[in-house]
Design an enzyme around this catalytic site. Structure first.
Site, mmCIF file in Angstrom:
data_model
loop_
_atom_site.group_PDB
_atom_site.id
_atom_site.type_symbol
_atom_site.label_atom_id
_atom_site.label_comp_id
_atom_site.label_asym_id
_atom_site.label_seq_id
_atom_site.Cartn_x
_atom_site.Cartn_y
_atom_site.Cartn_z
ATOM 1 N N ASN A 42 0.860 -1.185 0.000
ATOM 2 C CA ASN A 42 0.000 0.000 0.000
ATOM 3 C C ASN A 42 0.904 1.247 0.000
ATOM 4 O O ASN A 42 0.796 2.127 0.850
ATOM 5 C CB ASN A 42 -0.943 0.001 1.213
ATOM 6 C CG ASN A 42 -2.077 1.014 1.019
ATOM 7 O OD1 ASN A 42 -2.375 1.806 1.892
ATOM 8 N ND2 ASN A 42 -2.686 0.997 -0.136
ATOM 9 N N LEU A 43 1.792 1.256 -0.980
ATOM 10 C CA LEU A 43 2.891 2.226 -0.980
ATOM 11 C C LEU A 43 2.402 3.648 -1.217
ATOM 12 O O LEU A 43 1.502 3.886 -2.028
ATOM 13 C CB LEU A 43 3.899 1.823 -2.068
ATOM 14 C CG LEU A 43 4.479 0.409 -1.922
ATOM 15 C CD1 LEU A 43 5.442 0.112 -3.064
ATOM 16 C CD2 LEU A 43 5.178 0.217 -0.575
ATOM 17 N N HIS A 47 6.876 5.789 1.574
ATOM 18 C CA HIS A 47 7.699 4.637 1.166
ATOM 19 C C HIS A 47 8.665 5.030 0.042
ATOM 20 O O HIS A 47 9.816 4.595 0.018
ATOM 21 C CB HIS A 47 6.810 3.499 0.644
ATOM 22 C CG HIS A 47 5.901 2.905 1.677
ATOM 23 N ND1 HIS A 47 4.547 3.095 1.670
ATOM 24 C CD2 HIS A 47 6.160 2.110 2.738
ATOM 25 C CE1 HIS A 47 4.002 2.444 2.685
ATOM 26 N NE2 HIS A 47 4.957 1.844 3.344
ATOM 27 N N ASP A 162 7.648 5.751 12.294
ATOM 28 C CA ASP A 162 7.569 4.672 13.288
ATOM 29 C C ASP A 162 8.861 4.704 14.099
ATOM 30 O O ASP A 162 9.712 3.817 13.986
ATOM 31 C CB ASP A 162 7.388 3.324 12.578
ATOM 32 C CG ASP A 162 6.101 3.296 11.780
ATOM 33 O OD1 ASP A 162 5.030 3.406 12.387
ATOM 34 O OD2 ASP A 162 6.173 3.207 10.548
ATOM 35 N N MET A 196 2.182 10.736 6.613
ATOM 36 C CA MET A 196 1.693 9.746 5.641
ATOM 37 C C MET A 196 1.699 8.356 6.255
ATOM 38 O O MET A 196 2.662 7.968 6.924
ATOM 39 C CB MET A 196 2.554 9.760 4.396
ATOM 40 C CG MET A 196 2.322 11.004 3.589
ATOM 41 S SD MET A 196 3.186 10.942 2.039
ATOM 42 C CE MET A 196 2.805 12.575 1.413
ATOM 43 N N SER A 198 -0.310 4.223 5.617
ATOM 44 C CA SER A 198 -1.290 3.415 4.873
ATOM 45 C C SER A 198 -2.652 3.466 5.558
ATOM 46 O O SER A 198 -3.686 3.370 4.908
ATOM 47 C CB SER A 198 -0.813 1.973 4.789
ATOM 48 O OG SER A 198 0.411 1.933 4.101
ATOM 49 N N ARG A 199 -2.654 3.630 6.879
ATOM 50 C CA ARG A 199 -3.929 3.601 7.617
ATOM 51 C C ARG A 199 -4.726 4.905 7.458
ATOM 52 O O ARG A 199 -5.905 4.943 7.822
ATOM 53 C CB ARG A 199 -3.684 3.292 9.096
ATOM 54 C CG ARG A 199 -3.225 1.856 9.307
ATOM 55 C CD ARG A 199 -3.245 1.435 10.757
ATOM 56 N NE ARG A 199 -3.061 0.006 10.899
ATOM 57 C CZ ARG A 199 -1.906 -0.593 11.239
ATOM 58 N NH1 ARG A 199 -0.813 0.122 11.443
ATOM 59 N NH2 ARG A 199 -1.844 -1.912 11.353
HETATM 60 O O1 PAF Z 1 6.829 -0.520 9.084
HETATM 61 C C1 PAF Z 1 6.342 -1.505 8.492
HETATM 62 O O2 PAF Z 1 5.746 -1.383 7.409
HETATM 63 C C2 PAF Z 1 6.482 -2.886 9.116
HETATM 64 O O3 PAF Z 1 6.423 -2.820 10.504
HETATM 65 C C3 PAF Z 1 7.728 -3.641 8.632
HETATM 66 C C4 PAF Z 1 9.003 -2.926 9.058
HETATM 67 C C5 PAF Z 1 7.707 -3.780 7.122
HETATM 68 C C6 PAF Z 1 7.757 -5.040 9.256
HETATM 69 O O4 PAF Z 1 6.653 -5.787 8.881
#
Ligand code: PAF
Length: 293
Positions: A42-43, A47, A162, A196, A198-199
């Site tokens: 879901n880029l 990303h 994150d 940004m 995906s959720r």
């Molecule tokens: O940040 C994410 O999208 C996920 O936690 C990861 C690092 C791809 C691990 O599944």
């Protein structure tokens, strides 16, 4: 490579661990540096900024797309998590990615939907997100460890959105002496400041507008603390503001950047982190900042 396909400028698509290993081995034999960007698909532009950073530091870029069941709690959105492979491939075919690893759950976790061996980084994993999402960081650290063992990159790139996840990975790589450089990239934001994610796609129109208030509140907290105001007061005020707007705030905290511990006097590199729910959508955000001497 049996199940690897390569069309025009599209990246190679590898579906098995063996295929990834064979290809990476060839690149390494040719002396090429390999960068890795793990994703759950879901880029979005966030990303793409990680991929951009990966491209700048390596000859080859590998992206994984894997919605990892091990990092979702029982009542979380594993089944509903957006799986947008065609759109993702379209994004990735802009010529910047050499290989996309798209394993099945069985390829990653033969027999079970999780791993018998797990990777835990207990000190960092038990606080903040870890308190609200028990088991989440064990799921993340375990899958990232497995992905690192499969891809064996020289460098891996993670987003600062994150932030706690980034610290967990840095700690894991250091403690397990993994020969991988970890690079981080600043959070990408929508024009109104929303980080940004995906959720964000789960937000309805009204909540999408409201959601930007998380960033506004964090910006205000940072500005006030840098100006010498009381952090506890500012955090309390921000929590109340979000509450009044209809958010359910899990936490807003000011912590040390390096380990997310409660700051001591003299700590200068700080970060404000927040997690809050709007309806059924849980949003996280943070702003790292520095105090002057
Ligand atoms: O940040 C994410 O999208 C996920 O936690 C990861 C690092 C791809 C691990 O599944």
């Amino acid at each position: 490579m049996s199940s690897v396909s390569h069309q025009e400028k599209s990246p190679l698509v590898a579906r098995t661990i063996d295929d990834v290993r064979q290809q990476v081995k060839l690149w390494k034999q040719a002396g090429e540096r390999v960068a890795f960007v793990p994703t759950m698909g879901n880029l979005h532009a966030g990303h793409l900024s990680l991929i951009e950073a990966a491209r700048k530091t390596a000859d080859r870029v590998v992206v994984s797309i894997f919605v990892n069941p091990m990092q979702f709690g029982e009542n979380e959105d594993f089944d509903d998590y957006p799986r947008t492979f065609d759109a993702d491939m379209h994004e990735l075919s802009k010529g910047k990615v050499d290989m996309v690893f798209v394993p099945t759950v069985v390829e990653m976790y033969p027999g079970e939907a999780s791993s018998a061996t797990v990777v835990d980084v207990p000190k960092l994993s038990g606080i903040l997100e870890g308190e609200h999402r028990p088991g989440f960081f064990i799921g993340v650290a375990t899958v990232v460890n497995k992905l690192f063992n499969i891809v064996q990159p020289d460098v891996a790139v993670f987003g600062e959105k994150d932030f706690q996840q980034l610290l967990v990975i840095i700690q894991m790589v250091s403690d397990l002496v993994m020969p991988i450089e970890i690079q981080s990239v600043a959070t990408m934001r929508e024009p109104d400041g929303l980080a940004m994610s995906s959720r964000n796609g789960y937000l309805d129109e009204d909540n999408r507008i409201l959601a930007a208030n998380i960033h506004r509140c964090l910006q205000h907290v940072v500005k006030a603390i840098v100006a010498g105001e009381n952090p506890n007061y500012e955090v309390g005020h921000a929590t109340q503001l979000l509450d009044d707007l209809g958010f359910l705030v899990d936490y807003i905290v000011v912590r040390r950047q390096r380990d997310l511990a409660v700051p001591k006097s003299g700590d200068k590199s700080l970060i404000v982190l927040a997690a809050a729910r709007l309806g059924s959508v849980r949003l996280i955000d943070n702003i790292p900042f520095e105090l002057e001497d």
